[in-house]
Design a protein around this motif. Structure first.
Motif, PDB file in Angstrom:
ATOM      1  N   LYS A 108     112.793  18.505  53.010  1.00 12.65           N
ATOM      2  CA  LYS A 108     112.231  19.193  51.893  1.00 12.65           C
ATOM      3  C   LYS A 108     110.941  19.521  52.409  1.00 12.65           C
ATOM      4  CE  LYS A 108     114.461  15.936  48.507  1.00 12.65           C
ATOM      5  NZ  LYS A 108     114.052  15.028  47.454  1.00 12.65           N
ATOM      6  N   LEU A 109     110.697  20.740  51.966  1.00 15.75           N
ATOM      7  CA  LEU A 109     109.616  21.650  52.481  1.00 15.75           C
ATOM      8  C   LEU A 109     108.788  22.290  51.386  1.00 15.75           C
ATOM      9  CD1 LEU A 109     107.894  22.296  55.071  1.00 15.75           C
ATOM     10  CD2 LEU A 109     109.524  24.162  55.128  1.00 15.75           C
ATOM     11  N   ILE A 110     107.453  22.149  51.203  1.00 13.59           N
ATOM     12  CA  ILE A 110     106.749  23.272  50.676  1.00 13.59           C
ATOM     13  C   ILE A 110     105.852  24.178  51.331  1.00 13.59           C
ATOM     14  CG2 ILE A 110     104.652  23.236  48.960  1.00 13.59           C
ATOM     15  CD1 ILE A 110     105.424  20.417  48.085  1.00 13.59           C
ATOM     16  N   VAL A 111     106.174  25.310  51.090  1.00 13.08           N
ATOM     17  CA  VAL A 111     105.453  26.572  51.884  1.00 13.08           C
ATOM     18  C   VAL A 111     104.138  27.015  51.172  1.00 13.08           C
ATOM     19  CG1 VAL A 111     105.670  28.693  53.038  1.00 13.08           C
ATOM     20  CG2 VAL A 111     107.661  27.058  53.025  1.00 13.08           C
ATOM     21  N   GLU A 112     103.062  27.071  51.688  1.00 14.77           N
ATOM     22  CA  GLU A 112     101.969  27.717  50.991  1.00 14.77           C
ATOM     23  C   GLU A 112     101.495  28.873  51.891  1.00 14.77           C
ATOM     24  OE1 GLU A 112      99.649  24.041  48.339  1.00 14.77           O
ATOM     25  OE2 GLU A 112      99.035  24.439  50.492  1.00 14.77           O
ATOM     26  N   SER A 113     101.208  29.820  51.202  1.00 16.78           N
ATOM     27  CA  SER A 113     100.605  31.179  51.601  1.00 16.78           C
ATOM     28  C   SER A 113      99.526  31.644  50.765  1.00 16.78           C
ATOM     29  CB  SER A 113     101.691  32.168  51.968  1.00 16.78           C
ATOM     30  OG  SER A 113     101.284  33.336  52.205  1.00 16.78           O
ATOM     31  N   ASP A 114      98.491  32.167  51.501  1.00 17.21           N
ATOM     32  CA  ASP A 114      97.431  32.966  50.972  1.00 17.21           C
ATOM     33  C   ASP A 114      97.746  34.392  50.372  1.00 17.21           C
ATOM     34  OD1 ASP A 114      96.516  34.111  52.960  1.00 17.21           O
ATOM     35  OD2 ASP A 114      95.241  32.592  53.576  1.00 17.21           O
ATOM     36  N   SER A 115      98.894  34.657  50.658  1.00 21.96           N
ATOM     37  CA  SER A 115      99.294  36.099  50.463  1.00 21.96           C
ATOM     38  C   SER A 115     100.120  36.065  49.204  1.00 21.96           C
ATOM     39  CB  SER A 115      99.977  36.651  51.521  1.00 21.96           C
ATOM     40  OG  SER A 115     100.619  38.073  51.188  1.00 21.96           O
ATOM     41  N   LEU A 116      99.340  36.516  48.254  1.00 24.50           N
ATOM     42  CA  LEU A 116     100.369  36.608  46.602  1.00 24.50           C
ATOM     43  C   LEU A 116     101.197  37.623  46.899  1.00 24.50           C
ATOM     44  CD1 LEU A 116     100.348  35.216  43.830  1.00 24.50           C
ATOM     45  CD2 LEU A 116      98.663  36.989  43.358  1.00 24.50           C
ATOM     46  N   LEU A 117     101.301  38.673  47.369  1.00 23.65           N
ATOM     47  CA  LEU A 117     101.946  39.580  47.593  1.00 23.65           C
ATOM     48  C   LEU A 117     103.244  39.102  48.282  1.00 23.65           C
ATOM     49  CD1 LEU A 117     103.143  42.455  47.421  1.00 23.65           C
ATOM     50  CD2 LEU A 117     101.790  43.048  49.609  1.00 23.65           C
ATOM     51  N   ILE A 118     103.099  38.553  49.300  1.00 29.66           N
ATOM     52  CA  ILE A 118     104.491  37.970  50.049  1.00 29.66           C
ATOM     53  C   ILE A 118     105.060  36.983  49.159  1.00 29.66           C
ATOM     54  CG2 ILE A 118     105.108  36.597  51.972  1.00 29.66           C
ATOM     55  CD1 ILE A 118     104.416  39.494  52.750  1.00 29.66           C
ATOM     56  N   TRP A 126     108.695  41.082  43.042  1.00 32.68           N
ATOM     57  CA  TRP A 126     108.239  42.503  43.053  1.00 32.68           C
ATOM     58  C   TRP A 126     109.436  42.709  44.300  1.00 32.68           C
ATOM     59  CZ3 TRP A 126     102.363  41.361  44.243  1.00 32.68           C
ATOM     60  CH2 TRP A 126     101.647  41.038  42.976  1.00 32.68           C
ATOM     61  N   LYS A 127     109.453  43.918  44.519  1.00 31.31           N
ATOM     62  CA  LYS A 127     110.589  44.622  45.417  1.00 31.31           C
ATOM     63  C   LYS A 127     110.256  44.323  46.822  1.00 31.31           C
ATOM     64  CE  LYS A 127     112.455  47.992  42.343  1.00 31.31           C
ATOM     65  NZ  LYS A 127     112.673  49.403  42.282  1.00 31.31           N
ATOM     66  N   VAL A 128     110.974  44.256  47.710  1.00 35.04           N
ATOM     67  CA  VAL A 128     110.770  44.265  49.388  1.00 35.04           C
ATOM     68  C   VAL A 128     110.539  45.465  49.745  1.00 35.04           C
ATOM     69  CG1 VAL A 128     111.840  43.364  51.475  1.00 35.04           C
ATOM     70  CG2 VAL A 128     112.482  42.185  49.460  1.00 35.04           C
ATOM     71  N   PRO A 129     109.573  45.816  50.351  1.00 36.62           N
ATOM     72  CA  PRO A 129     109.100  47.083  51.130  1.00 36.62           C
ATOM     73  C   PRO A 129     110.240  47.345  51.986  1.00 36.62           C
ATOM     74  CG  PRO A 129     107.257  45.567  51.154  1.00 36.62           C
ATOM     75  CD  PRO A 129     108.358  44.790  50.823  1.00 36.62           C
ATOM     76  N   TRP A 130     110.815  48.658  52.332  1.00 34.61           N
ATOM     77  CA  TRP A 130     111.933  48.706  53.059  1.00 34.61           C
ATOM     78  C   TRP A 130     111.972  48.540  54.496  1.00 34.61           C
ATOM     79  CZ3 TRP A 130     111.415  52.110  57.295  1.00 34.61           C
ATOM     80  CH2 TRP A 130     110.220  52.967  57.244  1.00 34.61           C
ATOM     81  N   GLU A 131     110.484  48.480  54.986  1.00 35.48           N
ATOM     82  CA  GLU A 131     110.388  48.376  56.325  1.00 35.48           C
ATOM     83  C   GLU A 131     110.262  46.852  56.919  1.00 35.48           C
ATOM     84  OE1 GLU A 131     106.007  48.755  54.359  1.00 35.48           O
ATOM     85  OE2 GLU A 131     108.164  49.473  54.152  1.00 35.48           O
TER      86      GLU A 131
END
Length: 210
Positions: A108-118, A126-131
């Motif tokens: 069981k894992l909690i992942v925290e990122s400060d990138s709201l976009l990601i 939101w949609k995934v950028p093609w690249e």
């Protein structure tokens, strides 16, 4: 020019004297909130991630740190990944961290990122950028192998991962840390502050959503 530089300012009047009077007396409303890193519940682990890029695209690196419910460091990585964008660096941090947790059979894992976009892209808001489509395909595949909760955290609560990512920007090889004692002094200082639940104050001129 004034509206561009001071987007928060409600300038009244069209002549120079009125604009000068408005900008010199106007005080923006400040919003604040308390931000702190919090340990996961018993039986879970938390890993914080961050990507850094000088130039976007430019020299980039990522960092992540895995900690248990006591806030003790289990594993941390800081790696330079060459010339790329900040989005790819943020995504690589999450992907590599989850791969490590899968290999170590973390359940069981909690992942925290400060990138709201990601975070919103991973949650399919939101949609995934093609690249970055191939990276997201790899990430989604890895996330089926483990119970993962991904969430956004403000940068003030993600300081250790941020430090690791910036540590790797000028590094020629990947750095790994398997204990608190192996971290550089600044990393140990940040970890002690986060483990002790010392809060940081986030102040903005726009409303802060939590």
């Amino acid at each position: 020019m004034i509206k561009k530089k001071y987007s928060w300012s409600k300038v009244i009047g069209q002549n120079w004297e009125a604009m000068l009077r408005s900008t010199s007396t106007y005080k923006p409303r400040l919003y604040h909130c308390i931000v702190r890193w919090e340990a996961p519940q018993e039986g879970m682990m938390k890993f914080n991630t961050d990507g850094a890029s000088r130039g976007n695209p430019g020299s980039s690196a990522y960092g992540f740190c895995l900690r248990n419910n006591h806030g003790d460091l289990i594993y941390a990585v800081a790696e330079n990944i060459g010339i790329t964008t900040n989005m790819e660096a943020e995504l690589r941090a999450i992907l590599e961290g989850i791969k490590y947790c899968v290999a170590k059979k973390v359940e069981k894992l909690i992942v925290e990122s400060d990138s709201l976009l990601i975070v919103k892209i991973i949650k399919e808001v939101w949609k995934v950028p093609w690249e970055l489509a191939d990276y997201f395909d790899d990430l989604k595949r890895e996330m089926t192998k483990i119970e993962v909760t991904i969430q956004h955290i403000y940068r003030e609560g993600n300081k250790l991962a941020d430090y690791l990512a910036n540590l790797a920007i000028n590094a020629s090889e990947m750095k790994t840390f398997r204990s608190f004692e192996q971290l550089p002094s600044m990393g140990r200082k940040i970890m002690n502050m986060e483990k002790s639940q010392i809060p940081a104050l986030r102040v903005r001129t726009r409303k802060i959503f939590q």
